[in-house]
Design a protein around this motif. Sequence first.
Motif, PDB file in Angstrom:
ATOM      1  N   VAL A  89     -30.181   8.427   1.102  1.00 43.03           N
ATOM      2  CA  VAL A  89     -29.703   8.463  -0.286  1.00 43.03           C
ATOM      3  C   VAL A  89     -30.565   9.415  -1.101  1.00 43.03           C
ATOM      4  N   ARG A  90     -31.882   9.359  -0.875  1.00 41.77           N
ATOM      5  CA  ARG A  90     -32.775  10.306  -1.563  1.00 41.77           C
ATOM      6  C   ARG A  90     -32.601  11.710  -1.000  1.00 41.77           C
ATOM      7  N   GLY A  91     -32.277  11.788   0.301  1.00 43.70           N
ATOM      8  CA  GLY A  91     -32.011  13.097   0.895  1.00 43.70           C
ATOM      9  C   GLY A  91     -30.807  13.774   0.276  1.00 43.70           C
ATOM     10  N   ASP A  92     -29.845  12.966  -0.183  1.00 38.81           N
ATOM     11  CA  ASP A  92     -28.647  13.511  -0.826  1.00 38.81           C
ATOM     12  C   ASP A  92     -28.818  13.693  -2.332  1.00 38.81           C
ATOM     13  N   GLY A  93     -30.013  13.371  -2.857  1.00 39.56           N
ATOM     14  CA  GLY A  93     -30.266  13.656  -4.272  1.00 39.56           C
ATOM     15  C   GLY A  93     -30.686  12.494  -5.134  1.00 39.56           C
ATOM     16  N   GLY A  94     -30.784  11.265  -4.578  1.00 36.79           N
ATOM     17  CA  GLY A  94     -31.233  10.126  -5.368  1.00 36.79           C
ATOM     18  C   GLY A  94     -32.649  10.324  -5.878  1.00 36.79           C
ATOM     19  N   ILE A  95     -32.924   9.881  -7.114  1.00 36.12           N
ATOM     20  CA  ILE A  95     -34.221  10.095  -7.760  1.00 36.12           C
ATOM     21  C   ILE A  95     -34.866   8.747  -8.081  1.00 36.12           C
ATOM     22  N   LEU A  96     -36.130   8.620  -7.745  1.00 35.74           N
ATOM     23  CA  LEU A  96     -36.883   7.414  -8.080  1.00 35.74           C
ATOM     24  C   LEU A  96     -37.352   7.476  -9.525  1.00 35.74           C
ATOM     25  N   ARG A  97     -37.168   6.368 -10.245  1.00 40.27           N
ATOM     26  CA  ARG A  97     -37.611   6.272 -11.641  1.00 40.27           C
ATOM     27  C   ARG A  97     -38.293   4.929 -11.858  1.00 40.27           C
ATOM     28  N   ASN A  98     -39.257   4.883 -12.786  1.00 36.76           N
ATOM     29  CA  ASN A  98     -39.909   3.609 -13.077  1.00 36.76           C
ATOM     30  C   ASN A  98     -39.056   2.770 -14.024  1.00 36.76           C
ATOM     31  N   ILE A  99     -39.568   1.636 -14.421  1.00 33.82           N
ATOM     32  CA  ILE A  99     -38.795   0.694 -15.226  1.00 33.82           C
ATOM     33  C   ILE A  99     -38.372   1.293 -16.566  1.00 33.82           C
ATOM     34  N   HIS A 100     -39.099   2.332 -17.013  1.00 37.13           N
ATOM     35  CA  HIS A 100     -38.768   3.002 -18.274  1.00 37.13           C
ATOM     36  C   HIS A 100     -37.783   4.152 -18.077  1.00 37.13           C
ATOM     37  N   GLY A 101     -37.323   4.320 -16.842  1.00 37.44           N
ATOM     38  CA  GLY A 101     -36.375   5.390 -16.554  1.00 37.44           C
ATOM     39  C   GLY A 101     -37.017   6.744 -16.326  1.00 37.44           C
ATOM     40  N   GLU A 102     -38.355   6.769 -16.155  1.00 38.66           N
ATOM     41  CA  GLU A 102     -39.076   8.031 -16.009  1.00 38.66           C
ATOM     42  C   GLU A 102     -39.216   8.412 -14.536  1.00 38.66           C
ATOM     43  N   ASP A 103     -38.901   9.656 -14.215  1.00 36.74           N
ATOM     44  CA  ASP A 103     -39.134  10.215 -12.882  1.00 36.74           C
ATOM     45  C   ASP A 103     -40.654  10.296 -12.685  1.00 36.74           C
ATOM     46  N   PHE A 104     -41.183   9.675 -11.645  1.00 34.97           N
ATOM     47  CA  PHE A 104     -42.648   9.585 -11.507  1.00 34.97           C
ATOM     48  C   PHE A 104     -43.211  10.253 -10.256  1.00 34.97           C
ATOM     49  N   MET A 105     -42.386  10.631  -9.289  1.00 34.61           N
ATOM     50  CA  MET A 105     -42.929  11.096  -8.014  1.00 34.61           C
ATOM     51  C   MET A 105     -43.719  12.402  -8.144  1.00 34.61           C
ATOM     52  N   HIS A 106     -43.463  13.199  -9.203  1.00 35.78           N
ATOM     53  CA  HIS A 106     -44.221  14.445  -9.369  1.00 35.78           C
ATOM     54  C   HIS A 106     -45.708  14.177  -9.552  1.00 35.78           C
ATOM     55  N   LYS A 107     -46.067  12.960  -9.962  1.00 39.42           N
ATOM     56  CA  LYS A 107     -47.475  12.611 -10.152  1.00 39.42           C
ATOM     57  C   LYS A 107     -48.189  12.375  -8.818  1.00 39.42           C
ATOM     58  N   TYR A 108     -47.417  12.185  -7.756  1.00 40.02           N
ATOM     59  CA  TYR A 108     -47.996  11.751  -6.482  1.00 40.02           C
ATOM     60  C   TYR A 108     -47.873  12.764  -5.353  1.00 40.02           C
ATOM     61  N   ASP A 109     -46.793  13.576  -5.364  1.00 43.34           N
ATOM     62  CA  ASP A 109     -46.598  14.489  -4.237  1.00 43.34           C
ATOM     63  C   ASP A 109     -45.595  15.581  -4.620  1.00 43.34           C
ATOM     64  N   PRO A 110     -45.879  16.825  -4.237  1.00 42.90           N
ATOM     65  CA  PRO A 110     -44.943  17.907  -4.585  1.00 42.90           C
ATOM     66  C   PRO A 110     -43.580  17.788  -3.912  1.00 42.90           C
ATOM     67  N   ARG A 111     -43.502  16.967  -2.869  1.00 41.03           N
ATOM     68  CA  ARG A 111     -42.209  16.769  -2.204  1.00 41.03           C
ATOM     69  C   ARG A 111     -41.337  15.740  -2.931  1.00 41.03           C
ATOM     70  N   LEU A 112     -41.880  15.193  -4.028  1.00 39.31           N
ATOM     71  CA  LEU A 112     -41.161  14.266  -4.904  1.00 39.31           C
ATOM     72  C   LEU A 112     -40.630  13.062  -4.123  1.00 39.31           C
ATOM     73  N   SER A 113     -39.366  12.712  -4.326  1.00 38.92           N
ATOM     74  CA  SER A 113     -38.806  11.504  -3.717  1.00 38.92           C
ATOM     75  C   SER A 113     -38.622  11.620  -2.213  1.00 38.92           C
ATOM     76  N   LEU A 114     -38.820  12.829  -1.661  1.00 38.07           N
ATOM     77  CA  LEU A 114     -38.674  13.019  -0.216  1.00 38.07           C
ATOM     78  C   LEU A 114     -40.009  13.260   0.483  1.00 38.07           C
ATOM     79  N   ALA A 115     -41.079  12.753  -0.109  1.00 37.79           N
ATOM     80  CA  ALA A 115     -42.373  12.737   0.577  1.00 37.79           C
ATOM     81  C   ALA A 115     -42.301  11.711   1.710  1.00 37.79           C
ATOM     82  N   PRO A 116     -43.217  11.756   2.685  1.00 36.61           N
ATOM     83  CA  PRO A 116     -43.221  10.748   3.756  1.00 36.61           C
ATOM     84  C   PRO A 116     -43.332   9.330   3.207  1.00 36.61           C
ATOM     85  N   ARG A 117     -42.905   8.378   3.995  1.00 37.16           N
ATOM     86  CA  ARG A 117     -42.754   7.008   3.514  1.00 37.16           C
ATOM     87  C   ARG A 117     -44.043   6.362   3.037  1.00 37.16           C
ATOM     88  N   ASP A 118     -45.168   6.659   3.689  1.00 37.26           N
ATOM     89  CA  ASP A 118     -46.417   6.036   3.258  1.00 37.26           C
ATOM     90  C   ASP A 118     -46.766   6.454   1.833  1.00 37.26           C
TER      91      ASP A 118
END
Length: 532
Positions: free
Chosen positions: A263-292
């Motif tokens: 689902v994320r491979g097809d474009g799904g985006i992870l957001r926190n409870i406030h609706g904010e996209d947060f993966m850019h804070k953790y990894d440049p691969r965003l929502s498609l970084a490795p599972r760990d």
Amino acid sequence: MKQTDFLVIGSGIAGLTYALKVAAACPDKKITIITKSREDETNTKYAQGGVAVVNDLENDSFEKHIEDTLIAGDGLCNEAIVEIVVKEGPERVNEIIEWGANFDKNSSGDFSLGKEGGHSEFRVIHYKDVTGKEIERALLDAVHKQPNIELVTHCFVVDLITQHHLGYLITKSTPDIECYGVYVLNLLTNKIEKVLSSITVLATGGNGQVYRSTTNPTIATGDGVAMVYRAKGRIENMEFIQFHPTALYQPGVNNAFLITEAVRGDGGILRNIHGEDFMHKYDPRLSLAPRDIVARAIDSEMKITGTEYVYLDCRHMDMQKFIHHFPNIYDKCLESGIDVQRDMIPVAPAAHYSCGGIKVNEYGRTSINNLYACGECSSTGLHGANRLASNSLLEAMVFAHRCYLDSIEKINTISFEAKVPDWNAGGTTAPKEMILITQSLKELKQIMSDYLGIVRTNERMQRASRRLDILHEETEQLYERTEVSPQLCELRNLITVGYLIVKGASFRKESRGLHFNTDYPQKSALVQNIVL
């Protein structure tokens, strides 16, 4: 007593693939498959995403798939094994297609390829979002056509039979421990029977039920790993438990519904409870970084916001394509009151896959003679510290084939051990209170979830170890004095699995892949497997 030439424990992709290959190569030999539930109730059945395999050499390559696997494994993969699995994978996939498995194709007639976390290319073949169920169906259909395969359901394997049952003292240092078969509890007759075999193959799946929330079915209780450990076989890297980042959040539900990474491979985006996209804070691969990485990022966001879930936003995606590719997920969300066209999907990490397990060599041989292991219960060296998405079904096919190649060479050199005694249930009585078992299972799940989850500390692990010691002692006393039941056996196996996870995690003085200890936040310069 039952005798068979080849005994397979488990009816998922690994066990069925092995049985089919042996049946074709050895028509004069008998293959017996034993499973503790229905024939199709396996971890395989619940696999959604697909099979990662290189079949588009114009846009992809073995080298890219190997590199992606090594990166995800965080320095702990066995590179020779990675090369074997990636390069032998296409042929194994073609075989499973010949047995009748279907995979989605595009308008040009080529495989429809998905992309998941950690992959540099689109290479995941799938059947909608029920790939495992389709593979399971095809393999069972093929198995039922083989006259020399017997598939026995509702039989719970209690223990491996070794020299220990002949009266010999067996320790971890005993050379040439041999497996002669298994003791099984027939759930239809409630009698314990012995099954003797020249070759035994463990394909018993995972151990997700050791945690409070898991994507695994209720049968995933680590039976194979626990049995091998009790038989003094070698287990490795049990600390690497993969938490799938996106299971559907449903309070109080133990068996979490998986929202596939595709689902994320097809474009799904992870957001926190406030609706904010947060993966850019953790990894440049965003929502498609490795599972760990994604699982730890979600865990961090939940702690920051004080919530038990984040959101997966699919509202911007092509809904017609979504419903075609993910009909099972779409229906499950609707059933839960979530319309993915209007609503974001609440998700949280759940225990998903064990990267460690029974230590095997490149042909699936365990440290116990005449005993093989393949599939999730084994530790082949492919996954290292973190499994790359959709590599598991591929590994199961490749190692089932390699177990088959090795074992048919050995079968005629092995004779039955006829002196195995019957199961001795003397002095045991029916359990008076099942609450002694059910409450201990609840305690175990809470201990493991609270202390050995995505983020760990030395103090949490020490606390878990002390509490597991008490549970172990109480359960062994119960096992000694009461009649064997599947509930008691599963509890006993899960406590053993919990102990192995804690022990492996305690020995690893670093953070690597799926094991993150805040007391040792850096990787060690010493790259090692933890063998127990």
